[in-house]
Design an enzyme around this catalytic site. Sequence first.
Site, PDB file in Angstrom:
ATOM      1  N   TYR A  71       0.986  -1.413  -0.454  1.00  0.00           N
ATOM      2  CA  TYR A  71       0.517   0.084  -0.042  1.00  0.00           C
ATOM      3  C   TYR A  71       0.961   0.966  -0.219  1.00  0.00           C
ATOM      4  O   TYR A  71       1.490   2.023   1.033  1.00  0.00           O
ATOM      5  CB  TYR A  71      -0.644   0.390   1.315  1.00  0.00           C
ATOM      6  CG  TYR A  71      -1.984  -1.247   1.427  1.00  0.00           C
ATOM      7  CD1 TYR A  71      -2.601  -1.644   0.362  1.00  0.00           C
ATOM      8  CD2 TYR A  71      -2.680  -1.298   2.282  1.00  0.00           C
ATOM      9  CE1 TYR A  71      -3.338  -2.660   0.363  1.00  0.00           C
ATOM     10  CE2 TYR A  71      -3.782  -1.933   2.556  1.00  0.00           C
ATOM     11  CZ  TYR A  71      -3.733  -2.931   1.248  1.00  0.00           C
ATOM     12  OH  TYR A  71      -5.194  -3.465   1.515  1.00  0.00           O
ATOM     13  N   GLY A 227     -11.162   2.014  -6.725  1.00  0.00           N
ATOM     14  CA  GLY A 227     -11.731   3.290  -7.397  1.00  0.00           C
ATOM     15  C   GLY A 227     -12.295   3.831  -6.149  1.00  0.00           C
ATOM     16  O   GLY A 227     -13.130   5.255  -6.008  1.00  0.00           O
ATOM     17  N   GLY A 228     -12.638   3.065  -5.273  1.00  0.00           N
ATOM     18  CA  GLY A 228     -13.197   3.726  -3.897  1.00  0.00           C
ATOM     19  C   GLY A 228     -14.695   3.766  -4.364  1.00  0.00           C
ATOM     20  O   GLY A 228     -15.472   2.758  -5.119  1.00  0.00           O
ATOM     21  N   THR A 230     -17.806   4.134  -5.924  1.00  0.00           N
ATOM     22  CA  THR A 230     -18.361   4.746  -7.095  1.00  0.00           C
ATOM     23  C   THR A 230     -19.350   4.234  -6.827  1.00  0.00           C
ATOM     24  O   THR A 230     -20.194   4.421  -7.842  1.00  0.00           O
ATOM     25  CB  THR A 230     -17.474   4.595  -7.881  1.00  0.00           C
ATOM     26  OG1 THR A 230     -16.405   3.345  -7.962  1.00  0.00           O
ATOM     27  CG2 THR A 230     -16.114   5.989  -8.051  1.00  0.00           C
TER      28      THR A 230
END
Length: 298
Positions: A71, A227-228, A230
């Site tokens: 990460y 992407g989160g 979304t």
Amino acid sequence: MTSQTITAAASGTFQLGDLTVNRVGFGAMRLPQHGEAFAADAVPRDRDQAVGVLRRAVELGVNHIDTAAFYFSPLRSANELINQALTPYQDDLVISTKVGPGRDPSGQWLPHASPEQLRGQVEENLRQLGRDHLDVVNLRIVGTDSIAERFGALAELRKAGLIRHLGLSNVRPHHLSEAQTIAPVVCVQNMYGVGASPEQKEFLRSCGEQHIAFVPFYSIAGTGREGGATTEDSAEVHAIARAHHLSPAQIRLAWTLHQGAHVLAIPGTGDPEHLAQNVATGALRLSADELTVLDSHS
Ligand SMILES: NC(=O)c1ccc[n+]([C@@H]2O[C@H](COP(=O)([O-])OP(=O)(O)OC[C@H]3O[C@@H](n4cnc5c(N)ncnc54)[C@H](OP(=O)(O)O)[C@@H]3O)[C@@H](O)[C@H]2O)c1
């Protein structure tokens, strides 16, 4: 419910081996960058903001943080931020990491680690976190092949005292059975959330029967994945959120916590407001009717 005053203790506790954690924890994948994780053009997050979110999480009672050496964005690494923000570490803080995947210094993905390379990945986490042992190490895999050699390599590192407890990530039930013939498994970390398949639900249930923690990832992000958040939430999720004066993200998170006392949430955020909301979600009780609506979601 005022999100400012609720701590992670409201979610209850569960055991990772001999380590007790509050059921609402924190995932560190969102800290190194804004927007999509692992994006080649990732914009590094402001250091003070990331450090502030980590410290606030611990102040709010979070004592289970999920991380990985892979990460990182061009200027920030989740492990290094955790080290800066939280050392000296509180005695009750449990840091879980994962090995298997790797990235070169420019961020390109490498082939998954061989059994021999796993030791180096464990040592990389130890160096970055500034610890002499890792609380929990998940073997993160892809595919359906045997994990015996790789899990066996980690079991040796556990015997050597570098790792306290072992887990598995992105696995199927047969991987868990195979690993358990080699060493104890304290957690399974798989993608899971509203719309989970019957097979995923059954696997979660069977982990609970064995007192193995089930740690869902992307429970807010859903199909938005790296992407989160979304994904468009359905009208039902919105309606339940409105009824509780909460956000759809909180309803998605709450639903996972209702799947069993052994479910440990690790929502990821770089936003202090979202952090407080996620912690507060641990106090939310969904009704049987609401659960039925959310359960029937596909
Ligand atoms: N084992 C694996 O293969 C694997 C894979 C992926 C992730 N993970 C772990 O699982 C953790 C959780 O996954 P995740 O971080 O991708 O997903 P997540 O918690 O499901 O969702 C994170 C996304 O939702 C947003 N968000 C968080 N809280 C919110 C809230 N209260 N309201 C609205 N939006 C909110 C975040 O953006 P903001 O920053 O704007 O809040 C981010 O875009 C990761 O941090 C990582 O530690 C493991």
